[in-house]
Write an enzyme that holds these catalytic residues in place. Sequence first.
Site: not given
Ligand code: GUN
Length: 295
Positions: A54, A98, A121
């Site tokens: 990211k 995350q 998100d």
């Molecule tokens: N962990 C796995 N997929 C995601 C996601 O799309 N967003 C976040 N914040 N954590 C994750």
Amino acid sequence: MTAQIINGNDVAKEIRAELKKEIAELKEKHNLVPGLVTVLVGADPASQVYVGQKERTSENLGIYSERYDLEENTSQEELLKLIDKLNKDPKIHGILVQLPLPKHLNEEEVLYAIDPKKDVDGFHPVNVGKLMIGEPDYLPCTPHGIQQLLMRTGVETKGAEVVVVGRSNIVGKPIANIMLQKKEGANATVTICHTATKDMAFHTKRADILIVAAGKAKAITADMVKEGVVVIDVGVNQIGTTADGKRILSGDVDYDAVKEKAKAITPVPGGVGPMTITMLMMNTVRAAKVAAGLT
Ligand code: GUN
């Protein structure tokens, strides 16, 4: 029929090129630089890889990026204090914590603490509710990516029988909701199957578009789909290791067999996966534009 392979890497690349251009224009015309912060608590190896991806993608596109790596034993209070600070920081337009968080932390309370305007998100109940009533601000990244894959490969969704396997808050429920919207790239008849569904094949065989997020390798076999179906496979399961130690991955669909019946199918890896981070970037650009009054 041998299926068209829906290449998520190509579609993601196309969207990233569009975003890169838009980000350059925002800087030039409005002196606006979208900002994304990622927060990782603990040292889960998979989460570290995702957060690193990211960060790199943000930087590649010209998004300002900050990253917080917090100790595994960070308290709820400390994490909420950081989120409060980021909510107030004008350089930051998107906040991503995350998941999963370490067990001692209350995930729900953390997600609720993020300002819904910075919730790139799309997990905050305000954004979930807005999607439900057909007025979405931020769509969750994986379902949003699925919709883009369908639209950009010319799959007709209007009036289609869309069957979703899985009812998670991250994929199953939001993609069902997105497909239900009376909008372009949606407007489908939607069925959701889950672990208590009595006759899964009865439903999956009816699908024009089958979206599978079941979390189980090869759960969908060729006898469970009809000829000409479009299959979107969200699953990523490790089913073994090669002699030189590499992970062998499988989706939730028996790809080799199902592709012989399908009109189009996403591979694993290289299908839905590359879209998720790209949609996070799209949401971050949107958040910056909203904050600057440009939408
Ligand atoms: N962990 C796995 N997929 C995601 C996601 O799309 N967003 C976040 N914040 N954590 C994750």
